[in-house]
Each structure stands twice: as C-alpha cells, then as structure tokens.
Design an enzyme around this catalytic site. Structure first.
Site, short mmCIF file in Angstrom:
data_model
loop_
_atom_site.label_atom_id
_atom_site.label_comp_id
_atom_site.label_asym_id
_atom_site.label_seq_id
_atom_site.Cartn_x
_atom_site.Cartn_y
_atom_site.Cartn_z
N PHE A 169 -3.71 10.80 4.94
CA PHE A 169 -3.58 9.38 5.19
C PHE A 169 -2.50 8.80 4.27
CE2 PHE A 169 -8.08 10.25 6.19
CZ PHE A 169 -8.19 9.66 7.45
N GLY A 170 -1.71 7.85 4.78
CA GLY A 170 -0.83 7.11 3.90
C GLY A 170 0.58 6.93 4.40
N ASP B 5 0.84 -1.21 0.00
CA ASP B 5 0.00 0.00 0.00
C ASP B 5 0.87 1.25 0.00
OD1 ASP B 5 -2.49 1.19 -0.19
OD2 ASP B 5 -2.78 1.35 1.96
#
Length: 419
Positions: free
Chosen positions: A325-326, A307
C-alpha cells in the site's frame, strides 16, 4: 544572501492589507526586510521575476514518510526534505515508518540530527508502542523531551482499547498528541480495496467503510472517557466525517486529516488493476470524496496531507494482491488542491495547523524570518513522472489533471527553486 521577489501576488488572509496584492519583497539574510510596491535591487541581490508568481507562508504537511533509517533505497531524509522543499513544503511531520521505528529518545535525536541544516524542517513523531506492535507503551515522555511532536504506530490500528485509554490518560501529563489509525482489523480482514461495486466487479477482497467507522466510534468513546488529545490520520468515508463532526460539537479534542488523493480519486480507478492505486486507507466512492471535501470546507477535517509514502519498484510492480500500500504525494498535492478548491482555498489548507503540534506559525511581515512558498496558479497540465523529485516513483497522481505549479521555497536562510 539577499533575495528580491519582484511583483509577486501575496496570498495571505492573515494580512488583509496585503492579501492578493502585488508587491516586491526583499529578503536579507533570511529575514523579510521590506515589502513595497517597488524595490530596486542592489548588485548583490538574487532577483526572482516570474510571470504570475504568487507567494504564501510556507506550507505544512502533517504526515510524510521517508525511508531512512532502514529503507534508504526508497528515500533518504536528505532527498525527502529536498523533495518537500521543491514541492512547496517548509515544515513536515515525519511518520514512524522507518526500520527500526523510532520508539526511544535516541531515535528521535537521530532523526532530528539527520535533518539538520535543511531548508525544510523535519518534525518527527515517535511510536506509541514499542516497535509499533501495539502491546507496550513506548518511552513517550522521554521522546517528547527529545523533540517528538506526537505518538503514532504508523498505519497500525490500536486493537487494544485499554492501551489506547492508558495512552490518552498518560499523555495528558505532558500535553502530548496521541494518534490512532482508523481501521478495525477484525472487520477489514485481508481486504485490499474499498468494499463495493468496484471490488465485486474486479474480484478483489474488500475493506468495508464500517471497518474505519467502527474504530473511530470506539476511539471517540474512549476519548470522551479519558480526555486528552486524539489525532485520527487519513480518514476516508462520509460517516467518518459525521462521527468526528459530532465529537467536535461535544467539545472533544479530536483532530483528523485526509490524504489529498482520497479527495480526488475514487475506487473506479482500480479497473486496470494498476497497483499505484493501492493505498491505505483505500480509495472510496464519489459520495465519500464529496463528503470529505465538504468536511474540509466546514473545518471538521483539520488537515490535508500528501500521505507521502515512497516505495521501491519491486513492491509495486507485482500482482495487485501482493503489492504494498502507498503512494508518493508531496509533488502532486498543491496541483490537486488548486484544481479542486482554487488557489486561495488550497493555500488556506496548506498553511494551517502548525500550532496543534507546537510548531511556531510563520508570519509574512517585515522583521520576520522568511518562511515562504512560491507558486503559479494558472498552469494546467497532466501530472507526469517528469514532475517527480522523489527517489521512488510510485505516484497515484500520474495522468491526473493539475492546476498551478510550485516554483520553490525560502526558509532557514536558504532558497530552493525548480527552474
């Protein structure tokens, strides 16, 4: 170019006579020329002789993000693919996270052209809907013909159930894979972390597990009605595993992935308000991580993905509520999986799945193109910024305990080594 791998341990359950055996492997002009107990190199051969060196088929990641086009400061395609190669991956599926997002055949052609002649092969997804806005289906058939291997509005849930139904029905005409991100926005609202004890203690808005599970249940009902192939990326809860297991028992063509960090890190890591731990889906509980691990072992979960999501520093070095996010993950995925499942289990997970996307499965035998990952298995260390190859440094894995290191990759008649 001739390459000789000396005394490497082969990890490949598909070739029982070679699995876990030490052999020399000679590669000539990108093709495996010989696999023998001992091979003497010629003067024009590059010899790789490293203690505890292991080799497997090249690794595959079903979901990475780079920046190009639009966010090149985060990661270009060229550096992203080099990072993948240094991290052991010879094939990656590219998410639709650029700006503009790819929703036409020309966009797919551009991405494939930008990745041409690299060691790691890039396989793009196309948007499911125009601009990823969830209102009108994109040019799915044209993008499929241009090389898109599936259709996904990256991290954007499909709120319109009827549009998902139509997409699944239409995509069956050309055997396409439809992605649906598992999140019911009416339930998740403005949540940013897992709803539970940690979110309550920290005063952060929570995302209930229910938000993911309701969306999955809805999508599975639609899939049962329409038929077709549905991919649910990055599940994160125990009940999600059960829902998908039950659907597979019914014979539905549903596939799913889990992010490597959701297998290892729980929402207790949020206590210092470190924005590196702000990911989507959010970190869940220890019970969820155990269920996800079991789901992988049972085959309910089809893929582990890094991811990989590069973000420039100003998107992370802000208040927790305002951070994006991330996390990047290509560099840390093998170390996490090897620590968790051992090297045979890790390699089994990292080499499976190309066939679902119509990508040729490599073979480790004489006469076949070399598509190989090189690694050690016993090195124990804490992951640090020194191990990051990405342009962006937003890693959730900093200070996580790792086992095993990637040495390099060989594919497309090229070699990339970290040493």
């Amino acid at each position: 170019m001739n390459i000789l791998l000396k005394s490497v341990t082969i990890v490949n359950e598909n070739t029982k006579n070679l699995h876990l055996k030490k052999r020399d492997i000679l590669i000539k002009n990108g093709v495996i020329d010989a696999i023998e107990t001992n091979i003497e190199p010629s003067s024009k051969t590059k010899v790789i002789d490293i203690k505890n060196l292991h080799v497997s088929l090249g690794w595959f990641d079903s979901g990475v993000s780079f920046g190009e086009p639009g966010y090149e400061e985060r990661e270009t395609i060229e550096n992203g693919l080099l990072t993948a190669a240094k991290s052991g991956f010879t094939d990656v599926i590219l998410n639709t996270s650029s700006h503009p997002t790819p929703d036409s055949s020309s966009d797919i052609v551009y991405l494939k052209s930008a990745a041409k002649d690299q060691l790691t092969s890039l396989h793009p997804l196309g948007n499911l809907t125009v601009k990823g806005e969830g209102e009108v289906l994109a040019e799915l058939y044209d993008m499929k013909n241009a090389g898109a291997l599936g259709f996904y509005d990256y991290k954007h849930p499909m709120s319109n159930a009827n549009l998902l139904k139509i997409a699944l029905q239409y995509a069956q005409n050309f055997e396409a894979l439809v992605f649906s991100f598992p999140m019911d926005k009416s339930i998740s609202g403005k949540g940013i972390v897992n709803e539970g004890i940690s979110s309550t203690k920290l005063g952060l808005k929570g995302i209930p597990a229910l938000a993911e599970e309701l969306q999955i249940a809805r999508d599975l009902f639609i899939l049962e009605y329409t038929g077709g192939k549905l991919f649910i990326p990055t599940i994160s809860t125990a009940s999600s595993v059960k829902l998908i297991a039950d659907a597979k028992k019914k014979g539905l063509q549903v596939y799913c992935s889990v992010a490597a960090h959701n297998l290892v890190i729980t929402d207790t890591a949020l206590e210092d308000f470190d924005t590196q731990y702000k990911v989507m889906p959010p970190l869940r509980t220890a019970a969820d991580t155990k269920a996800l691990q079991k789901g992988l072992k049972s085959g309910t979960i089809d893929f582990v993905t890094s991811d990989h999501t590069p973000l420039n520093i100003e998107l992370k070095h802000v208040e927790f509520d305002n951070a994006d996010f991330g996390s990047i993950g290509l560099e840390s995925t093998f170390g996490m999986l090897n620590q968790l499942f051992g090297h045979e289990g890790a390699i089994g997970l990292l080499t499976k799945g190309r066939s679902l996307f119509g990508i040729n499965e490599p073979e480790l035998k004489v006469g076949q193109p070399a598509n190989l990952s090189l690694f050690t298995t016993d090195d124990e260390y804490k992951f640090s910024e020194d191990q990051i190859f990405s342009s962006s440094k937003n890693s959730i894995a900093i200070d996580e305990q790792m086992k095993g290191k990637v040495v390099g990759t060989i594919a497309n008649n090229q070699i990339v080594l970290n040493a």
